[in-house]
Design a protein around this motif. Structure first.
Motif, PDB file in Angstrom:
ATOM      1  N   TRP A 103       0.808  -1.219   0.000  1.00  0.00           N
ATOM      2  CA  TRP A 103       0.000   0.000   0.000  1.00  0.00           C
ATOM      3  C   TRP A 103       0.838   1.264   0.000  1.00  0.00           C
ATOM      4  CZ3 TRP A 103       0.252   3.756   3.763  1.00  0.00           C
ATOM      5  CH2 TRP A 103       0.942   3.422   4.939  1.00  0.00           C
ATOM      6  N   ASN A 104       2.030   1.185   0.593  1.00  0.00           N
ATOM      7  CA  ASN A 104       2.884   2.359   0.716  1.00  0.00           C
ATOM      8  C   ASN A 104       4.050   2.362  -0.269  1.00  0.00           C
ATOM      9  OD1 ASN A 104       4.157   0.203   1.992  1.00  0.00           O
ATOM     10  ND2 ASN A 104       5.079   1.473   3.585  1.00  0.00           N
ATOM     11  N   GLY A 105       4.041   1.448  -1.210  1.00  0.00           N
ATOM     12  CA  GLY A 105       5.092   1.388  -2.199  1.00  0.00           C
ATOM     13  C   GLY A 105       4.741   2.149  -3.461  1.00  0.00           C
ATOM     14  N   GLY A 106       5.743   2.305  -4.308  1.00  0.00           N
ATOM     15  CA  GLY A 106       5.530   2.968  -5.571  1.00  0.00           C
ATOM     16  C   GLY A 106       5.128   1.991  -6.658  1.00  0.00           C
ATOM     17  N   VAL A 107       4.749   2.534  -7.785  1.00  0.00           N
ATOM     18  CA  VAL A 107       4.376   1.716  -8.927  1.00  0.00           C
ATOM     19  C   VAL A 107       5.630   1.316  -9.690  1.00  0.00           C
ATOM     20  CG1 VAL A 107       3.071   1.620 -11.075  1.00  0.00           C
ATOM     21  CG2 VAL A 107       2.149   2.860  -9.107  1.00  0.00           C
ATOM     22  N   ARG A 108       5.783   0.037  -9.926  1.00  0.00           N
ATOM     23  CA  ARG A 108       6.901  -0.481 -10.695  1.00  0.00           C
ATOM     24  C   ARG A 108       6.389  -1.213 -11.922  1.00  0.00           C
ATOM     25  NH1 ARG A 108       9.572  -1.004  -5.458  1.00  0.00           N
ATOM     26  NH2 ARG A 108      11.719  -0.230  -5.631  1.00  0.00           N
ATOM     27  N   ASP A 109       7.225  -1.264 -12.934  1.00  0.00           N
ATOM     28  CA  ASP A 109       6.887  -1.980 -14.161  1.00  0.00           C
ATOM     29  C   ASP A 109       7.388  -3.416 -14.102  1.00  0.00           C
ATOM     30  OD1 ASP A 109       7.522   0.932 -16.210  1.00  0.00           O
ATOM     31  OD2 ASP A 109       5.630   0.185 -15.398  1.00  0.00           O
ATOM     32  N   TYR A 110       6.545  -4.333 -14.536  1.00  0.00           N
ATOM     33  CA  TYR A 110       6.891  -5.744 -14.598  1.00  0.00           C
ATOM     34  C   TYR A 110       6.639  -6.250 -16.006  1.00  0.00           C
ATOM     35  CZ  TYR A 110       6.777  -5.317  -9.538  1.00  0.00           C
ATOM     36  OH  TYR A 110       7.008  -4.917  -8.242  1.00  0.00           O
ATOM     37  N   TRP A 111       7.505  -7.140 -16.447  1.00  0.00           N
ATOM     38  CA  TRP A 111       7.454  -7.643 -17.815  1.00  0.00           C
ATOM     39  C   TRP A 111       7.329  -9.147 -17.846  1.00  0.00           C
ATOM     40  CZ3 TRP A 111       8.107  -4.688 -22.422  1.00  0.00           C
ATOM     41  CH2 TRP A 111       8.318  -3.322 -22.200  1.00  0.00           C
ATOM     42  N   GLY A 112       6.545  -9.638 -18.784  1.00  0.00           N
ATOM     43  CA  GLY A 112       6.474 -11.058 -19.028  1.00  0.00           C
ATOM     44  C   GLY A 112       7.643 -11.506 -19.884  1.00  0.00           C
ATOM     45  N   LYS A 113       7.766 -12.802 -20.077  1.00  0.00           N
ATOM     46  CA  LYS A 113       8.867 -13.335 -20.864  1.00  0.00           C
ATOM     47  C   LYS A 113       8.626 -13.222 -22.361  1.00  0.00           C
ATOM     48  CE  LYS A 113       7.113 -18.076 -20.680  1.00  0.00           C
ATOM     49  NZ  LYS A 113       6.592 -18.000 -22.056  1.00  0.00           N
ATOM     50  N   GLY A 114       7.404 -12.970 -22.754  1.00  0.00           N
ATOM     51  CA  GLY A 114       7.072 -12.786 -24.149  1.00  0.00           C
ATOM     52  C   GLY A 114       6.465 -14.020 -24.785  1.00  0.00           C
ATOM     53  N   THR A 115       5.661 -13.805 -25.783  1.00  0.00           N
ATOM     54  CA  THR A 115       5.083 -14.890 -26.560  1.00  0.00           C
ATOM     55  C   THR A 115       5.212 -14.538 -28.037  1.00  0.00           C
ATOM     56  OG1 THR A 115       3.102 -16.270 -26.890  1.00  0.00           O
ATOM     57  CG2 THR A 115       2.733 -13.928 -26.471  1.00  0.00           C
ATOM     58  N   LEU A 116       5.621 -15.509 -28.828  1.00  0.00           N
ATOM     59  CA  LEU A 116       5.918 -15.260 -30.232  1.00  0.00           C
ATOM     60  C   LEU A 116       4.658 -15.313 -31.083  1.00  0.00           C
ATOM     61  CD1 LEU A 116       8.054 -14.856 -32.480  1.00  0.00           C
ATOM     62  CD2 LEU A 116       8.258 -17.346 -32.587  1.00  0.00           C
ATOM     63  N   VAL A 117       4.509 -14.304 -31.909  1.00  0.00           N
ATOM     64  CA  VAL A 117       3.419 -14.239 -32.878  1.00  0.00           C
ATOM     65  C   VAL A 117       4.030 -14.177 -34.269  1.00  0.00           C
ATOM     66  CG1 VAL A 117       1.517 -12.855 -33.787  1.00  0.00           C
ATOM     67  CG2 VAL A 117       1.794 -13.126 -31.317  1.00  0.00           C
ATOM     68  N   ILE A 118       3.633 -15.095 -35.121  1.00  0.00           N
ATOM     69  CA  ILE A 118       4.103 -15.101 -36.502  1.00  0.00           C
ATOM     70  C   ILE A 118       2.896 -15.060 -37.427  1.00  0.00           C
ATOM     71  CG2 ILE A 118       5.381 -16.333 -38.284  1.00  0.00           C
ATOM     72  CD1 ILE A 118       7.029 -17.634 -36.103  1.00  0.00           C
ATOM     73  N   ALA A 119       2.805 -14.004 -38.183  1.00  0.00           N
ATOM     74  CA  ALA A 119       1.760 -13.861 -39.185  1.00  0.00           C
ATOM     75  C   ALA A 119       2.417 -13.998 -40.546  1.00  0.00           C
ATOM     76  CB  ALA A 119       1.054 -12.519 -39.046  1.00  0.00           C
ATOM     77  N   SER A 120       2.116 -15.073 -41.224  1.00  0.00           N
ATOM     78  CA  SER A 120       2.762 -15.368 -42.494  1.00  0.00           C
ATOM     79  C   SER A 120       1.858 -15.022 -43.665  1.00  0.00           C
ATOM     80  CB  SER A 120       3.165 -16.838 -42.574  1.00  0.00           C
ATOM     81  OG  SER A 120       2.027 -17.684 -42.533  1.00  0.00           O
TER      82      SER A 120
END
Length: 121
Positions: A103-120
């Motif tokens: 509740w008393n902390g700041g906002v931090r950014d978190y990232w996922g590992k990613g997912t590959l999208v291939i549109a051929s």
């Protein structure tokens, strides 16, 4: 810490659709903005779409009208509905959340590992 798990990526023909999902879990007090970025080899990572806690959305010009970002706050989940996919949409898509872990902390950014999208074509 906050963990993000993305799903829904894969191989699709141009003109097709995919729906990406990202579930946030862990020590979450609150989540502010949620977003999707993407990156292709040799290209800079770019913001695809974002959505605030209040539901305000923002899209890259290249995907506007084709992609829709949404969120389910009860499930700590953000979605990216991708329609009319083009080969130019190919890349690794990363889920990002801005969150507080106390509740008393700041906002931090978190990232996922990613997912590959291939549109051929």
């Amino acid at each position: 810490q906050v963990q993000l798990v993305e799903s829904g990526g894969g191989l699709v023909q141009a003109g097709g659709s995919l729906r990406l999902s990202c579930v946030a879990s862990g020590s979450i007090f609150s989540i502010n903005r949620m977003a999707w970025h993407r990156q292709a080899p040799g290209k800079q990572r770019e913001l695809v779409a974002s959505i605030t806690s209040g539901g305000s959305t923002n899209y890259a010009d290249s995907v506007k009208g084709r992609f829709t970002i949404s969120r389910d706050n009860a499930k700590n989940t953000v979605y990216l509905e991708m329609n009319s996919l083009k080969s130019e949409d190919t890349g690794v898509y990363y889920c990002t959340v801005g969150a507080k872990t106390s509740w008393n902390g700041g906002v931090r950014d978190y990232w996922g590992k990613g997912t590959l999208v291939i549109a051929s074509s």
